[in-house]
Design a protein around this motif. Structure first.
Motif, PDB file in Angstrom:
ATOM      1  N   GLY A   1      -1.032   1.604 -12.416  1.00 43.68           N
ATOM      2  CA  GLY A   1      -0.431   2.641 -11.580  1.00 43.68           C
ATOM      3  C   GLY A   1      -0.024   2.172 -10.202  1.00 43.68           C
ATOM      4  N   ALA A   2      -0.132   0.867  -9.934  1.00 42.42           N
ATOM      5  CA  ALA A   2       0.253   0.353  -8.616  1.00 42.42           C
ATOM      6  C   ALA A   2       1.756   0.586  -8.389  1.00 42.42           C
ATOM      7  CB  ALA A   2      -0.067  -1.141  -8.533  1.00 42.42           C
ATOM      8  N   PRO A   3       2.172   0.865  -7.138  1.00 40.54           N
ATOM      9  CA  PRO A   3       1.352   0.930  -5.927  1.00 40.54           C
ATOM     10  C   PRO A   3       0.550   2.222  -5.823  1.00 40.54           C
ATOM     11  CG  PRO A   3       3.633   1.400  -5.370  1.00 40.54           C
ATOM     12  CD  PRO A   3       3.618   1.036  -6.832  1.00 40.54           C
ATOM     13  N   LEU A   4      -0.722   2.077  -5.440  1.00 42.72           N
ATOM     14  CA  LEU A   4      -1.631   3.210  -5.353  1.00 42.72           C
ATOM     15  C   LEU A   4      -1.589   3.829  -3.958  1.00 42.72           C
ATOM     16  CD1 LEU A   4      -4.771   1.562  -7.039  1.00 42.72           C
ATOM     17  CD2 LEU A   4      -3.030   2.986  -8.146  1.00 42.72           C
ATOM     18  N   SER A   5      -1.747   5.145  -3.922  1.00 43.25           N
ATOM     19  CA  SER A   5      -1.886   5.810  -2.637  1.00 43.25           C
ATOM     20  C   SER A   5      -3.221   5.405  -2.019  1.00 43.25           C
ATOM     21  CB  SER A   5      -1.848   7.326  -2.816  1.00 43.25           C
ATOM     22  OG  SER A   5      -2.977   7.762  -3.565  1.00 43.25           O
ATOM     23  N   LEU A   6      -3.392   5.745  -0.737  1.00 33.83           N
ATOM     24  CA  LEU A   6      -4.623   5.351  -0.060  1.00 33.83           C
ATOM     25  C   LEU A   6      -5.846   5.966  -0.739  1.00 33.83           C
ATOM     26  CD1 LEU A   6      -5.535   3.651   2.325  1.00 33.83           C
ATOM     27  CD2 LEU A   6      -5.419   5.697   3.756  1.00 33.83           C
ATOM     28  N   GLY A   7      -5.738   7.244  -1.124  1.00 41.13           N
ATOM     29  CA  GLY A   7      -6.854   7.901  -1.802  1.00 41.13           C
ATOM     30  C   GLY A   7      -7.177   7.259  -3.136  1.00 41.13           C
ATOM     31  N   SER A   8      -6.132   6.918  -3.904  1.00 47.64           N
ATOM     32  CA  SER A   8      -6.344   6.291  -5.206  1.00 47.64           C
ATOM     33  C   SER A   8      -6.942   4.900  -5.053  1.00 47.64           C
ATOM     34  CB  SER A   8      -5.016   6.207  -5.975  1.00 47.64           C
ATOM     35  OG  SER A   8      -4.480   7.494  -6.182  1.00 47.64           O
TER      36      SER A   8
ATOM     37  N   GLN B   1      -1.901 -12.639   5.632  1.00 51.13           N
ATOM     38  CA  GLN B   1      -1.816 -12.368   4.185  1.00 51.13           C
ATOM     39  C   GLN B   1      -2.068 -10.898   3.844  1.00 51.13           C
ATOM     40  OE1 GLN B   1      -0.654 -15.094   2.942  1.00 51.13           O
ATOM     41  NE2 GLN B   1      -1.288 -16.198   4.791  1.00 51.13           N
ATOM     42  N   PHE B   2      -2.470 -10.073   4.829  1.00 46.34           N
ATOM     43  CA  PHE B   2      -2.829  -8.691   4.521  1.00 46.34           C
ATOM     44  C   PHE B   2      -1.724  -7.923   3.785  1.00 46.34           C
ATOM     45  CE2 PHE B   2      -6.492  -7.772   7.725  1.00 46.34           C
ATOM     46  CZ  PHE B   2      -7.310  -8.602   6.982  1.00 46.34           C
TER      47      PHE B   2
ATOM     48  N   LYS C   1      -0.566  -5.458  -1.361  1.00 49.68           N
ATOM     49  CA  LYS C   1       0.416  -5.060  -2.377  1.00 49.68           C
ATOM     50  C   LYS C   1       0.182  -5.752  -3.720  1.00 49.68           C
ATOM     51  CE  LYS C   1       5.391  -5.251  -3.373  1.00 49.68           C
ATOM     52  NZ  LYS C   1       6.720  -5.729  -2.905  1.00 49.68           N
ATOM     53  N   ASN C   2       0.007  -7.071  -3.688  1.00 50.19           N
ATOM     54  CA  ASN C   2       0.009  -7.849  -4.932  1.00 50.19           C
ATOM     55  C   ASN C   2      -1.374  -8.092  -5.539  1.00 50.19           C
ATOM     56  OD1 ASN C   2       2.820  -8.122  -4.580  1.00 50.19           O
ATOM     57  ND2 ASN C   2       2.549  -9.970  -3.335  1.00 50.19           N
ATOM     58  N   VAL C   3      -2.436  -7.866  -4.771  1.00 51.84           N
ATOM     59  CA  VAL C   3      -3.793  -8.081  -5.291  1.00 51.84           C
ATOM     60  C   VAL C   3      -4.526  -6.746  -5.453  1.00 51.84           C
ATOM     61  CG1 VAL C   3      -6.020  -9.205  -4.909  1.00 51.84           C
ATOM     62  CG2 VAL C   3      -3.907 -10.385  -4.257  1.00 51.84           C
ATOM     63  N   LEU C   4      -4.494  -5.931  -4.389  1.00 48.01           N
ATOM     64  CA  LEU C   4      -5.177  -4.643  -4.472  1.00 48.01           C
ATOM     65  C   LEU C   4      -4.325  -3.565  -5.134  1.00 48.01           C
ATOM     66  CD1 LEU C   4      -6.917  -4.437  -0.955  1.00 48.01           C
ATOM     67  CD2 LEU C   4      -7.857  -5.276  -3.114  1.00 48.01           C
ATOM     68  N   GLY C   5      -3.008  -3.765  -5.103  1.00 45.90           N
ATOM     69  CA  GLY C   5      -2.115  -2.767  -5.697  1.00 45.90           C
ATOM     70  C   GLY C   5      -1.914  -1.549  -4.821  1.00 45.90           C
ATOM     71  N   GLY C   6      -2.041  -1.707  -3.518  1.00 45.14           N
ATOM     72  CA  GLY C   6      -1.895  -0.591  -2.597  1.00 45.14           C
ATOM     73  C   GLY C   6      -0.478  -0.429  -2.092  1.00 45.14           C
TER      74      GLY C   6
ATOM     75  N   LEU D   1      -3.927  -6.688 -11.328  1.00 44.33           N
ATOM     76  CA  LEU D   1      -3.367  -5.596 -10.531  1.00 44.33           C
ATOM     77  C   LEU D   1      -3.746  -4.267 -11.169  1.00 44.33           C
ATOM     78  CD1 LEU D   1      -1.521  -5.454  -7.988  1.00 44.33           C
ATOM     79  CD2 LEU D   1       0.390  -5.054  -9.550  1.00 44.33           C
ATOM     80  N   PRO D   2      -4.330  -3.318 -10.391  1.00 40.13           N
ATOM     81  CA  PRO D   2      -4.742  -2.032 -10.971  1.00 40.13           C
ATOM     82  C   PRO D   2      -3.570  -1.283 -11.601  1.00 40.13           C
ATOM     83  CG  PRO D   2      -5.642  -2.308  -8.767  1.00 40.13           C
ATOM     84  CD  PRO D   2      -4.649  -3.416  -8.968  1.00 40.13           C
TER      85      PRO D   2
END
Length: 626
Positions: free
Chosen positions: A320-327, A248-249, A254-259, A317-318
């Motif tokens: 501005g997704a998808p967020l960069s790693l830093g964001s 599920q990662f 993508k869909n929960v963390l917005g990364g 979902l945060p």
């Protein structure tokens, strides 16, 4: 932790470790490169959708585990495992040649054939991988060896997955994936040539190629020892649980963390580091021997942090997704998620390493590889069932965090079920927890406890927790002979009953119970078990030794067995001792982390096991420290 890392410089272990590390690395390099290519360039290869292709690839890779594990187990029991390892590495070189052909011909069918053959390669190497360790390592090295193998495997999976993705995305032509795999396969073969000889335990075995009958036969071998079989079920459950999270990662990131895509790598890396560290810590936490008490500890962590991951996951979902790693790392909730994933990996290491070592120790040597094969079959079956169950729940509208919560609750239920069937796991956990929270146990001469066969252990009796301390230090289960009043005490009676303790009463109180106790001791010794007795007959209330009674003489007179003298030190004056009145009335009388010790002496022959001689030995072992 120097002892386990010292294995990496030993010829008994280092070549094998390098061989298995490179094999796991290559499996994941090719598999992930192929998945990435089929995901992002599916139109160039076939009319099938990327979703169908990735699941097809996963199924093709795991299929050989069902078809050939039984045969692989037979081969590993019949032939020298070092030679088999080299032959498997030669097969890997051929497979990479097939992959190179597939990329050159731009043929999906040939590439999927190579993937199937790579699954076959892993299937053939699986029984060798775990069955060879007990042949090359001493028993007190098995936990450290398994820890290094598990940590190395997950690190190889992580690096191989990353390398495969990079090669698939960055290489000008996908043939570079096959060239890289070919180089790794050649290195693996060269490394395998250093593996020492591992003679066949069953050279007379006639190999059957029927996968169905042999699979059932191998599972039958595993079921002969209940603890071994339930350990296999525990390992299989862990792979189901872990694979469910790992699968599920991508969607979770993508869909929960917005990364973005890089966030998947972050989740995988944190989880892998946790498993690696947890595996390596097992050797220190278990003091070198197979400590199954860590298994409940691991299952508790897997449940707690699996549930916490549900609450740590953002509900929305945060922006501005998808967020960069830093964001993504700038979001507060992300750190709690990463901590939960790290903790899941850490406790997963505590859970799985002792189980693998337990299977290796308690499996019959002539059947060990076939039992490992049965383990691999059940691992694959559990993972497939877990994937299907997860797919069904998600298709019914369950969210990914909720799926994690369902898995964590199921993990608790499975753990309770297994520990109810094999109380040894939970009892060892209680003993392990006691000597790592209330006390700090120093062990001297524990190697004098025989690794197999019958023996009578004797010890001074200082407190109510003496059996738990001795059980925690012993590498084998012990049956304690104890006063029936202590055996029946509330709360701790549950512990002693499931330790299969033998209650005894003085002849003047209950002659029938006393005779029944001696009969049970004789049966236990005849079965090759360890029996422990406190010859004083009662817990000291002076701190000194009471005269030893002649019960040990009677026991070894009927069933001759070596007598192992032991002495407990440092427990006098503790909460569980009778110093200054009844025990367990003055909490934390000695504080926490109080130092105690168990000193084990050399075996005494049955003929020399007189009460006076044994008491003199125990007094000498104890010294002035009470």
């Amino acid at each position: 932790m120097s002892s386990q890392f010292g294995l990496l410089t030993s010829r008994r272990f280092a070549p094998f470790f390098g061989t298995q590390f490179l094999g796991a690395f290559n499996d994941n390099l090719f598999k992930n490169a192929l998945v990435v290519l089929l995901t992002f360039q599916a139109a160039n290869w076939t009319l099938l959708t990327p979703e169908v292709l990735t699941n097809l690839a996963a199924g093709i890779f795991i299929l050989p585990f069902f078809l050939f594990s039984a045969t692989a187990g037979q081969l590993a029991d019949k032939y020298d495992k070092a030679r088999l390892a080299r032959l498997v590495k030669l097969l890997e070189i051929v497979i990479m040649g097939v992959a190179l052909l597939g990329f050159s011909m731009h043929s999906l069918a040939v590439l999927l054939t190579a993937l199937f053959l790579l699954g076959l390669h892993s299937t053939l190497f699986g029984p060798v991988k775990y069955a060879i360790l007990p042949q090359h390592l001493h028993e007190n090295e098995l936990v450290g060896g398994n820890a290094l193998v598990e940590a190395g495997t997950f690190v190889a999976i992580l690096i191989g997955t990353l390398a495969g993705g990079l090669l698939a995305g960055a290489a000008g032509h996908p043939t570079w994936v096959a060239y890289a795999g070919l180089v790794v396969a050649v290195l693996g073969y060269l490394t395998s040539r250093g593996i020492p000889v591992a003679p066949a335990p069953a050279p007379e075995l006639v190999v059957s190629l029927n996968p169905f009958s042999e699979t059932w036969r191998n599972i039958g071998f595993a079921r002969q020892n209940r603890t071994v079989f339930l350990s296999i079920l525990g390992i299989s459950w862990f792979w189901l649980y872990g694979a469910l999270f790992l699968t599920q990662f991508p969607a979770y990131a993508k869909n929960v963390l917005g990364g973005a895509e890089t966030s998947v790598t972050l989740l995988l890396a944190v989880f892998t580091i946790g498993i690696g560290l947890g595996s390596l810590l097992c050797e220190r936490l278990s003091a070198g021997h197979v400590e199954v008490g860590l298994v409940p500890f691991g299952s508790i962590g897997l449940t707690i942090f699996g549930l916490d991951l549900v609450f740590a996951s953002p509900a929305l979902l945060p922006a501005g997704a998808p967020l960069s790693l830093g964001s993504l790392l700038a979001v507060h909730e992300t750190w709690r998620v990463l901590f939960d994933l790290f903790a899941l990996g850490l406790f997963g290491g505590f859970f799985i390493v002792p189980l693998y070592a337990l299977i290796q120790i308690r499996s019959a040597p002539e059947q060990r590889a076939r039992i490992i094969a049965a383990n691999n079959i059940l691992n694959a079956l559990f993972m497939v069932c877990g994937s299907l169950a997860a797919a069904g729940l998600l298709s019914d509208g369950l969210s990914i965090p909720a799926l994690f919560g369902v898995a964590a609750v199921c993990n608790a239920a499975v753990a309770i079920y297994i520990y109810s069937l094999v109380p040894e796991f939970m009892l060892r956990f209680i003993a392990w927890l006691l000597i790592h929270s209330v006390y700090r146990l120093q062990q001297k001469g524990v190697e004098n406890i025989p690794p197999e066969g019958a023996a009578v252990l004797i010890c001074n009796h200082v407190s109510f927790v003496d059996p738990l301390v001795i059980a925690a230090a012993s590498p084998r289960p012990i049956r304690f002979v104890m006063d029936y009043r202590i055996y029946r005490m509330p709360v701790i009676s549950f512990v002693f009953r499931h330790m299969h303790a033998i209650p005894i009463a003085p002849a003047r109180e209950d002659a029938k119970m006393m005779e029944a106790a001696f009969e049970e001791v004789a049966r236990a010794l005849e079965a090759g078990e360890l029996v422990a007795i406190f010859p004083e007959g009662k817990i000291t209330d002076t701190g000194g030794l009471y005269p030893f009674r002649p019960g040990v003489q009677r026991i070894v007179g009927r069933t001759p067995a070596p007598v192992i003298p032991m002495a407990l030190q440092g427990l006098w004056g503790s909460f569980f001792s009778r110093k200054d009145g009844p025990a367990m009335t003055k909490p934390l009388r000695r504080g926490i982390f109080s130092p105690i010790a168990l000193t084990v002496g050399s075996a005494v022959a049955p003929a020399a096991a007189t009460p006076e001689h044994l008491q003199a030995i125990v007094a000498g072992l104890r010294g002035d420290w009470r």
